[in-house]
Scaffold this motif. Structure first.
Motif: not given
Length: 245
Positions: A143, A148, A186, A196, A200, A203-204, A207
């Motif tokens: 991160v 994010l 992640p 979460k 979410v 979608r993560t 990535m």
């Protein structure tokens, strides 16, 4: 007591997903393992039992990573049970999420205490007590590159851990001890899933080019590399995220 050839690892946060996978992976490489916990003694004992079932040696030891007295006692356990300490794997950390504008400052302070002071405390002890040929493996996060939203306090704490890692590597010149940080993307751990929604999470996971979450075992392979054959990697942050950043 350990024999003269056995290497010994301390895994902080050994009750958690990445910590447990790292402890089991190092044990498979022949390490005796001290499984540290802060609040999850039962889960730490499960980790230790998994190691012993596989033919390895493990003990558990508890303590607040930001408390230097408590952590000195954990290092003492490694020396008393196994004769010394070669590798520190510092996975312990917390990750409350909120936008900068909304985060409670007491929560911010708690994140920094655990993630920054905690890293400093255990690194200081490791710098004083690890044997030659050893390795300090801290944990950062991808991160710090992904930027994010909601991760401001957590990413700030891990940026500090990265800075400490890189400087400590230079300070240990002549000691034959490597110091690196692993920066997972992640990863499918309870810490990641907490709070979460499935949307979410999905979608993560999408990535990175691999289009999945990392697994604790993915990260443990990087730990095993740095703890064993990766002796020429020193003073680095290794991003283990499937290509997300």
């Amino acid at each position: 007591m350990a024999n003269n050839t056995e290497r010994v690892a301390l895994v902080t946060g050994g009750s958690g997903g990445i910590g447990r996978a790292s402890a089991e992976r190092l044990a498979a490489d022949g390490f005796a393992v001290v499984v540290h916990y802060a609040g999850g003694r039962d889960r730490a004992e499960e980790t230790a039992k998994a190691v012993t079932r596989a033919g390895g040696r493990a003990v558990v030891a508890g303590g607040d990573v930001a408390d230097e007295t408590a952590m000195a006692a954990v290092f003492d356990v490694a020396e008393q049970e196994f004769g010394g300490l070669d590798v520190l794997v510092h996975t312990a950390g917390i990750m409350p999420l909120a936008p900068v504008a909304q985060m409670d400052l007491d929560t911010f302070d708690r994140v920094q205490r655990t993630n920054v002071r905690g890293t400093f405390v255990v690194d200081q002890l490791a710098a004083r007590r690890l044997r030659a040929g050893g390795a300090i493996i801290n944990f950062s996060t991808s991160v710090t590159r992904l930027q994010l939203p909601n991760y401001g306090a957590y990413a700030a704490s891990k940026g500090a851990a990265e800075a400490l890692t890189l400087i400590l590597a230079r300070e240990l010149r002549g000691r034959d001890i490597t110091v690196n940080a692993v920066a997972p993307g992640p990863t499918a751990t309870p810490l990641f899933f907490e709070g979460k929604s499935q949307e979410v999470i999905d979608r993560t996971a999408a990535m990175n080019p691999m289009e999945r979450l990392g697994t604790p075992e993915d990260i443990a392979e990087v730990v095993a590399f740095l703890a064993g054959p990766g002796r020429w990697v020193n003073g680095q942050v290794l991003y283990a995220n499937g290509g997300a950043a």
